[in-house]
Design a protein around this motif. Structure first.
Motif, mmCIF file in Angstrom:
data_model
loop_
_atom_site.group_PDB
_atom_site.id
_atom_site.type_symbol
_atom_site.label_atom_id
_atom_site.label_comp_id
_atom_site.label_asym_id
_atom_site.label_seq_id
_atom_site.Cartn_x
_atom_site.Cartn_y
_atom_site.Cartn_z
ATOM 1 N N ASP A 109 0.804 -1.213 0.000
ATOM 2 C CA ASP A 109 0.000 0.000 0.000
ATOM 3 C C ASP A 109 0.841 1.270 0.000
ATOM 4 O O ASP A 109 1.914 1.312 0.568
ATOM 5 N N LYS A 128 0.058 4.640 1.633
ATOM 6 C CA LYS A 128 -0.934 5.212 2.533
ATOM 7 C C LYS A 128 -0.577 6.648 2.840
ATOM 8 O O LYS A 128 -0.040 6.964 3.893
ATOM 9 N N THR A 188 -12.306 1.872 -5.422
ATOM 10 C CA THR A 188 -13.288 2.214 -4.401
ATOM 11 C C THR A 188 -13.400 3.733 -4.334
ATOM 12 O O THR A 188 -12.823 4.447 -5.155
ATOM 13 N N ASP A 194 -12.015 5.627 -2.172
ATOM 14 C CA ASP A 194 -10.762 6.260 -1.738
ATOM 15 C C ASP A 194 -9.546 5.361 -1.933
ATOM 16 O O ASP A 194 -8.541 5.509 -1.236
ATOM 17 N N SER A 195 -9.619 4.436 -2.888
ATOM 18 C CA SER A 195 -8.456 3.598 -3.171
ATOM 19 C C SER A 195 -8.573 2.977 -4.561
ATOM 20 O O SER A 195 -9.653 2.964 -5.160
ATOM 21 N N LYS A 230 -6.188 -0.095 -7.249
ATOM 22 C CA LYS A 230 -4.989 -0.877 -7.509
ATOM 23 C C LYS A 230 -4.428 -0.472 -8.866
ATOM 24 O O LYS A 230 -5.193 -0.230 -9.803
ATOM 25 N N THR A 272 -1.676 -1.294 -4.203
ATOM 26 C CA THR A 272 -2.843 -0.529 -3.768
ATOM 27 C C THR A 272 -2.446 0.891 -3.386
ATOM 28 O O THR A 272 -1.493 1.099 -2.646
ATOM 29 N N ARG A 301 -4.096 4.168 -1.549
ATOM 30 C CA ARG A 301 -5.271 4.586 -0.795
ATOM 31 C C ARG A 301 -4.942 5.797 0.056
ATOM 32 O O ARG A 301 -3.806 6.000 0.457
ATOM 33 N N HIS A 306 -7.745 8.981 2.008
ATOM 34 C CA HIS A 306 -8.889 9.877 1.834
ATOM 35 C C HIS A 306 -8.479 11.340 1.803
ATOM 36 O O HIS A 306 -9.274 12.203 1.459
ATOM 37 N N LEU A 314 -7.752 11.412 -2.181
ATOM 38 C CA LEU A 314 -8.701 10.774 -3.081
ATOM 39 C C LEU A 314 -10.126 11.055 -2.624
ATOM 40 O O LEU A 314 -10.455 10.865 -1.452
ATOM 41 N N THR A 322 -13.059 7.444 -9.424
ATOM 42 C CA THR A 322 -13.274 6.724 -8.181
ATOM 43 C C THR A 322 -14.757 6.368 -8.013
ATOM 44 O O THR A 322 -15.630 6.929 -8.674
ATOM 45 N N VAL A 337 -13.302 8.644 5.085
ATOM 46 C CA VAL A 337 -13.012 8.237 3.707
ATOM 47 C C VAL A 337 -13.138 9.481 2.857
ATOM 48 O O VAL A 337 -13.524 10.547 3.333
#
Length: 376
Positions: free
Chosen positions: A24, A26, A62, A64-65, A67, A117, A119, A121, A124, A158, A374
């Motif tokens: 990730d 992050k 998603t 807020d994420s 791949k 990934t 991610r 918030h 995003l 998104t 999120v």
């Protein structure tokens, strides 16, 4: 190839080391030249190799994420220590206004097996279009990076809030719903011209229309669910609907049991405020098995019609009894057409309070009561 200095800013906006998680990114943000804009720093030197990413693919999106994966030539692949990702919101007139405009969006992560990934918030937002490009990089002993050319730029959007996110909103709304008040009618305020049009062009039946973009930016019903808005709030001292309205001086009233009964399902749709002290909750009532019901089953948390904090239908001595939450403003969407003959239309005596209108109103992204962790 280019040599560039990079530093990473974490979620608390201070300098720290590159993210070290296996899969990730992050919130790691690295300052780096954008695609197509080679840095002019004197420290940049020409160099060979480092493969340029190509055939970029975005998946598992998603709110807020996402791949990301790509292909690379094998030449000098073993020299890659990091990936740089240039992530930017695609600007357009309908863009999400809540994103922090001063946050850089150059992400840096250690080279890990793909897909990787991304991610976070804080950079995003849901239902927002983005562009993305990638560089490979090799960290040097002096802390600088040798980087490849940027890849091609691709676009993606998104997703909406999932049921998990909406359940988090529901839990927050539960906290402030307050005591329940009894009511007997649903009502819809509009201008006289609206009801005249319904009579002349729709066979005397109000038709569902697509919900506007008011409320949470990630709400899956905005711009998608078709329905008819109703209110059910009552005045505390009279137990009747208020005489003021922001939507028009004519009101259609219908007995509550004709819209909300054991043959309908109840769903939670949204929880928001508009920079005010009072909060709105959107609920959806859908006849069992209807297209609206099928839409909601896939996207919204279903509520127990007899036992929830917002709107209930219970039976007492063989009669259906209705209650609504006192401390939130309920907006109820009914997903099927409603004939005017099922109720009455009359002019109200109060004022038209436009300040209370929620048409396309934007949610306050800073409110701690009605936001979740999120993308906004």
């Amino acid at each position: 190839m280019f040599r560039a200095s990079a530093f990473v800013i974490g979620t608390e906006w201070k300098q720290l080391k590159c993210p070290s998680t296996a899969e990730d990114i992050k919130g790691g943000l690295a300052v780096q030249q954008s695609p197509g804009n080679k840095s002019q720093d004197s420290g940049i030197a020409e160099m060979e190799e480092l493969p340029v990413p190509h055939n970029i693919k975005i998946s598992n999106i998603t709110c807020d994420s996402f791949k990301i994966s790509w292909e690379m030539d094998s030449k000098s692949k073993d020299r890659i220590t990091h990936y740089f990702i240039d992530l930017n919101k695609k600007e357009n007139k309908n863009s999400n206004k809540f994103k922090h405009k001063d946050v850089p969006t150059k992400l840096v992560a250690k080279a890990v097996p793909l897909p990787m990934t991304v991610r976070g918030h804080w950079f995003l937002s849901p239902r927002t279009e983005y562009t993305v490009a990638v560089q490979t990089a090799s960290k040097q002993v002096d802390g600088d990076y040798v980087v490849s050319e940027w890849s091609e730029i691709i676009e993606f959007c998104t997703a909406d809030y999932s049921k998990v996110h909406l359940t988090q909103l529901l839990e927050k709304a539960d906290v402030i719903a307050g005591r329940m008040l009894k009511f007997s009618v649903f009502y819809r305020n509009q201008h006289k011209e609206y009801f005249d049009y319904v009579r002349e062009h729709h066979g005397n039946a109000m038709q569902p229309s697509v919900k506007d973009n008011s409320g949470s930016h990630g709400s899956p019903i905005s711009g998608k669910l078709e329905g008819i808005f109703f209110s059910c709030s009552t005045e505390f001292n009279t137990g009747k609907p208020p005489q003021d309205s922001p939507y028009g001086r004519y009101r259609f009233e219908i007995a509550a049991e004709k819209l909300f009964n054991p043959n309908t399902n109840l769903y939670f749709g949204d929880f928001y405020c508009m920079y005010t002290a009072y909060h709105y909750v959107i609920l959806v009532i859908a006849p069992v098995g209807s297209p609206g019901d099928e839409f909601c089953k896939q996207r919204l948390p279903q509520l127990n019609s007899k036992d929830n904090k917002f709107l209930t239908c219970t039976e007492e001595d063989g009669v259906l009894v209705y209650h609504h939450a006192q401390d939130v403003i309920l907006e109820v969407i009914y997903t099927d057409p409603v004939a005017l003959s099922l109720g009455t239309v009359a002019e109200i005596t109060g004022h038209q309070l436009m300040s209370l209108s929620t048409a396309n109103a934007k949610k306050d992204p800073s409110c701690k009561t009605c936001n979740i962790s999120v993308g906004r």
